[in-house]
Write a protein that holds these residues in place. Sequence first.
Motif, PDB file in Angstrom:
ATOM      1  N   PRO A  86     -30.999 -73.246  -8.898  1.00  0.00           N
ATOM      2  CA  PRO A  86     -31.769 -72.252  -9.643  1.00  0.00           C
ATOM      3  C   PRO A  86     -33.261 -72.526  -9.494  1.00  0.00           C
ATOM      4  CG  PRO A  86     -30.119 -73.311 -11.038  1.00  0.00           C
ATOM      5  CD  PRO A  86     -30.212 -74.103  -9.786  1.00  0.00           C
ATOM      6  N   PRO A  88     -37.341 -70.235 -10.109  1.00  0.00           N
ATOM      7  CA  PRO A  88     -38.011 -68.949 -10.326  1.00  0.00           C
ATOM      8  C   PRO A  88     -38.288 -68.225  -9.007  1.00  0.00           C
ATOM      9  CG  PRO A  88     -39.210 -70.749 -11.403  1.00  0.00           C
ATOM     10  CD  PRO A  88     -38.148 -71.371 -10.560  1.00  0.00           C
ATOM     11  N   GLY A 112     -33.035 -78.277 -11.677  1.00  0.00           N
ATOM     12  CA  GLY A 112     -34.366 -78.863 -11.638  1.00  0.00           C
ATOM     13  C   GLY A 112     -35.031 -78.784 -13.001  1.00  0.00           C
ATOM     14  N   TYR A 114     -39.375 -79.794 -14.670  1.00  0.00           N
ATOM     15  CA  TYR A 114     -40.780 -79.929 -14.257  1.00  0.00           C
ATOM     16  C   TYR A 114     -41.170 -78.698 -13.421  1.00  0.00           C
ATOM     17  CZ  TYR A 114     -39.403 -84.640 -15.560  1.00  0.00           C
ATOM     18  OH  TYR A 114     -38.870 -85.709 -16.238  1.00  0.00           O
ATOM     19  N   GLU A 115     -41.772 -78.886 -12.250  1.00  0.00           N
ATOM     20  CA  GLU A 115     -42.135 -77.760 -11.391  1.00  0.00           C
ATOM     21  C   GLU A 115     -41.086 -77.513 -10.315  1.00  0.00           C
ATOM     22  OE1 GLU A 115     -44.792 -76.981 -13.750  1.00  0.00           O
ATOM     23  OE2 GLU A 115     -44.620 -75.718 -11.981  1.00  0.00           O
ATOM     24  N   VAL A 134     -31.525 -69.457  -6.101  1.00  0.00           N
ATOM     25  CA  VAL A 134     -31.376 -68.186  -6.827  1.00  0.00           C
ATOM     26  C   VAL A 134     -32.129 -68.202  -8.159  1.00  0.00           C
ATOM     27  CG1 VAL A 134     -29.125 -67.559  -5.844  1.00  0.00           C
ATOM     28  CG2 VAL A 134     -29.229 -69.001  -7.864  1.00  0.00           C
ATOM     29  N   SER A 135     -32.481 -66.978  -8.584  1.00  0.00           N
ATOM     30  CA  SER A 135     -33.142 -66.789  -9.871  1.00  0.00           C
ATOM     31  C   SER A 135     -32.319 -65.816 -10.710  1.00  0.00           C
ATOM     32  CB  SER A 135     -34.550 -66.209  -9.672  1.00  0.00           C
ATOM     33  OG  SER A 135     -35.065 -65.774 -10.917  1.00  0.00           O
ATOM     34  N   ILE A 136     -32.202 -66.090 -12.020  1.00  0.00           N
ATOM     35  CA  ILE A 136     -31.407 -65.197 -12.886  1.00  0.00           C
ATOM     36  C   ILE A 136     -32.265 -64.071 -13.454  1.00  0.00           C
ATOM     37  CG2 ILE A 136     -29.651 -66.905 -13.486  1.00  0.00           C
ATOM     38  CD1 ILE A 136     -31.050 -67.093 -16.276  1.00  0.00           C
ATOM     39  N   GLY A 137     -33.570 -64.073 -13.170  1.00  0.00           N
ATOM     40  CA  GLY A 137     -34.377 -62.961 -13.689  1.00  0.00           C
ATOM     41  C   GLY A 137     -35.865 -63.223 -13.598  1.00  0.00           C
ATOM     42  N   TYR A 139     -38.486 -63.905 -15.297  1.00  0.00           N
ATOM     43  CA  TYR A 139     -39.133 -64.548 -16.441  1.00  0.00           C
ATOM     44  C   TYR A 139     -39.065 -66.047 -16.161  1.00  0.00           C
ATOM     45  CZ  TYR A 139     -34.172 -64.091 -17.186  1.00  0.00           C
ATOM     46  OH  TYR A 139     -32.809 -64.050 -16.968  1.00  0.00           O
ATOM     47  N   VAL A 140     -39.877 -66.828 -16.819  1.00  0.00           N
ATOM     48  CA  VAL A 140     -39.985 -68.238 -16.470  1.00  0.00           C
ATOM     49  C   VAL A 140     -39.307 -69.121 -17.515  1.00  0.00           C
ATOM     50  CG1 VAL A 140     -41.578 -70.109 -15.926  1.00  0.00           C
ATOM     51  CG2 VAL A 140     -42.158 -67.768 -15.286  1.00  0.00           C
ATOM     52  N   LEU A 141     -38.346 -69.911 -17.081  1.00  0.00           N
ATOM     53  CA  LEU A 141     -37.676 -70.877 -17.962  1.00  0.00           C
ATOM     54  C   LEU A 141     -38.310 -72.254 -17.769  1.00  0.00           C
ATOM     55  CD1 LEU A 141     -34.034 -69.683 -17.189  1.00  0.00           C
ATOM     56  CD2 LEU A 141     -35.434 -69.074 -19.166  1.00  0.00           C
ATOM     57  N   VAL A 142     -37.789 -73.249 -18.493  1.00  0.00           N
ATOM     58  CA  VAL A 142     -38.368 -74.595 -18.392  1.00  0.00           C
ATOM     59  C   VAL A 142     -37.557 -75.458 -17.428  1.00  0.00           C
ATOM     60  CG1 VAL A 142     -39.006 -76.649 -19.729  1.00  0.00           C
ATOM     61  CG2 VAL A 142     -39.217 -74.402 -20.753  1.00  0.00           C
ATOM     62  N   GLY A 144     -33.461 -75.512 -14.952  1.00  0.00           N
ATOM     63  CA  GLY A 144     -32.360 -74.748 -14.374  1.00  0.00           C
ATOM     64  C   GLY A 144     -31.098 -74.691 -15.206  1.00  0.00           C
ATOM     65  N   ALA A 147     -29.978 -71.320 -16.641  1.00  0.00           N
ATOM     66  CA  ALA A 147     -29.555 -70.462 -15.529  1.00  0.00           C
ATOM     67  C   ALA A 147     -28.153 -70.841 -15.057  1.00  0.00           C
ATOM     68  CB  ALA A 147     -30.554 -70.588 -14.381  1.00  0.00           C
TER      69      ALA A 147
HETATM   70  N1  JEK Z   1     -32.933 -69.498 -12.167  1.00  0.00           N
HETATM   71  C1  JEK Z   1     -33.977 -69.542 -12.679  1.00  0.00           C
HETATM   72  C2  JEK Z   1     -35.222 -69.466 -13.372  1.00  0.00           C
HETATM   73  C3  JEK Z   1     -36.147 -70.462 -13.731  1.00  0.00           C
HETATM   74  C4  JEK Z   1     -36.159 -71.914 -13.437  1.00  0.00           C
HETATM   75  C5  JEK Z   1     -35.115 -72.500 -12.722  1.00  0.00           C
HETATM   76  C6  JEK Z   1     -35.170 -73.841 -12.381  1.00  0.00           C
HETATM   77  C7  JEK Z   1     -36.274 -74.592 -12.758  1.00  0.00           C
HETATM   78  C8  JEK Z   1     -36.666 -75.913 -12.555  1.00  0.00           C
HETATM   79  C9  JEK Z   1     -37.900 -76.119 -13.167  1.00  0.00           C
HETATM   80  N2  JEK Z   1     -38.261 -74.945 -13.729  1.00  0.00           N
HETATM   81  C10 JEK Z   1     -39.513 -74.740 -14.467  1.00  0.00           C
HETATM   82  C11 JEK Z   1     -40.496 -74.029 -13.615  1.00  0.00           C
HETATM   83  C12 JEK Z   1     -41.272 -73.054 -14.185  1.00  0.00           C
HETATM   84  C13 JEK Z   1     -42.241 -72.402 -13.416  1.00  0.00           C
HETATM   85  C14 JEK Z   1     -42.428 -72.735 -12.093  1.00  0.00           C
HETATM   86  C15 JEK Z   1     -43.493 -72.025 -11.264  1.00  0.00           C
HETATM   87  N3  JEK Z   1     -44.733 -72.810 -11.283  1.00  0.00           N
HETATM   88  C16 JEK Z   1     -45.455 -72.503 -12.518  1.00  0.00           C
HETATM   89  C17 JEK Z   1     -46.805 -73.209 -12.550  1.00  0.00           C
HETATM   90  C18 JEK Z   1     -47.646 -72.818 -11.341  1.00  0.00           C
HETATM   91  C19 JEK Z   1     -46.885 -73.146 -10.083  1.00  0.00           C
HETATM   92  C20 JEK Z   1     -45.527 -72.418 -10.099  1.00  0.00           C
HETATM   93  C21 JEK Z   1     -41.654 -73.706 -11.521  1.00  0.00           C
HETATM   94  C22 JEK Z   1     -40.660 -74.364 -12.282  1.00  0.00           C
HETATM   95  C23 JEK Z   1     -37.310 -74.004 -13.505  1.00  0.00           C
HETATM   96  C24 JEK Z   1     -37.256 -72.677 -13.852  1.00  0.00           C
HETATM   97  N4  JEK Z   1     -37.154 -69.861 -14.388  1.00  0.00           N
HETATM   98  N5  JEK Z   1     -36.891 -68.545 -14.458  1.00  0.00           N
HETATM   99  C25 JEK Z   1     -35.739 -68.261 -13.848  1.00  0.00           C
HETATM  100  N6  JEK Z   1     -35.176 -67.001 -13.714  1.00  0.00           N
END
Ligand code: JEK
Length: 242
Positions: A86, A88, A112, A114-115, A134-137, A139-142, A144, A147
């Motif tokens: 998962p 973004p 995952g 962090y970033e 893959v991404s579930i949508g 919007y930004v999660l913290v 995986g 997801a």
């Molecule tokens: N599926 C799914 C998801 C996830 C998802 C999935 C897995 C992980 C692992 C870590 N994170 C947190 C994160 C949040 C933002 C960013 C992008 N950065 C932001 C700061 C500037 C640089 C780019 C990266 C990582 C995750 C988030 N979010 N939304 C979905 N649909």
Amino acid sequence: MRIDVVTIFPGYLAPLREALLGRAIEAGLVEVAVHDLRDWTHDVHQAVDDAPYGGGPGMVMKPQVWGEALDAVLAADERPARLVVPTPAGRPFRQSTAQAWAGEQRLVFACGRYEGIDQRVVDEAAARMPVDEVSIGDYVLVGGEVAVLVMVEAVARLLPGVLGNPVSAEQDSFSDGLLEGPAYTRPLTWRGLSVPEVLRSGHHGAIARWRRDRALERTADRRPDLLAALPADALDAADRAF
Ligand SMILES: N#Cc1c(-c2ccc3ccn(Cc4ccc(CN5CCCCC5)cc4)c3c2)n[nH]c1N
């Protein structure tokens, strides 16, 4: 199907063992194993992340830990696996994705935080197995984990025997390209609101037509993109008249 999930927050995946999916696991319809990524660290701090090359916000997950974890998890079962990561930045996860993955013998999910995970983990894995980022949508999660809960539920409900009423998986939203229409149950009138007459008529043809019209109406209102994406022959004359 065997499902493995690797995460630094194993407790986040506890809901997988509840309710319908929990019963499917107990019935042996699906196997689920959750692994703590930190089990593959070797330092006293159990470090799983480090600063990003090139600068930028946050931290990136270390490739060494992930490499050892995935090697060990994959070696635990001889069935061929698809790795799902998962992110973004991933391709959209859709019902069609769930339907495709439901045919897999094994799914391994890499959660995952962090970033995200060092890209070399995905690139190295892709040399020896199918990998989907893959991404579930949009919007930004913290991380995986949420997801993975979404995707595991969407896939598991399609597996034989998991749903009590398998027809409903075929009549899902998106399975015919439309959103499903409204549903009703007893009582006949509730707070002055009654169930549509046609649903009590016993006329199955009229009921099917009414349901299709409500699905078309709802899809046109809420997801016109789905309507536009329907194949030319998906709508019959009655649909077009609607
Ligand atoms: N599926 C799914 C998801 C996830 C998802 C999935 C897995 C992980 C692992 C870590 N994170 C947190 C994160 C949040 C933002 C960013 C992008 N950065 C932001 C700061 C500037 C640089 C780019 C990266 C990582 C995750 C988030 N979010 N939304 C979905 N649909």
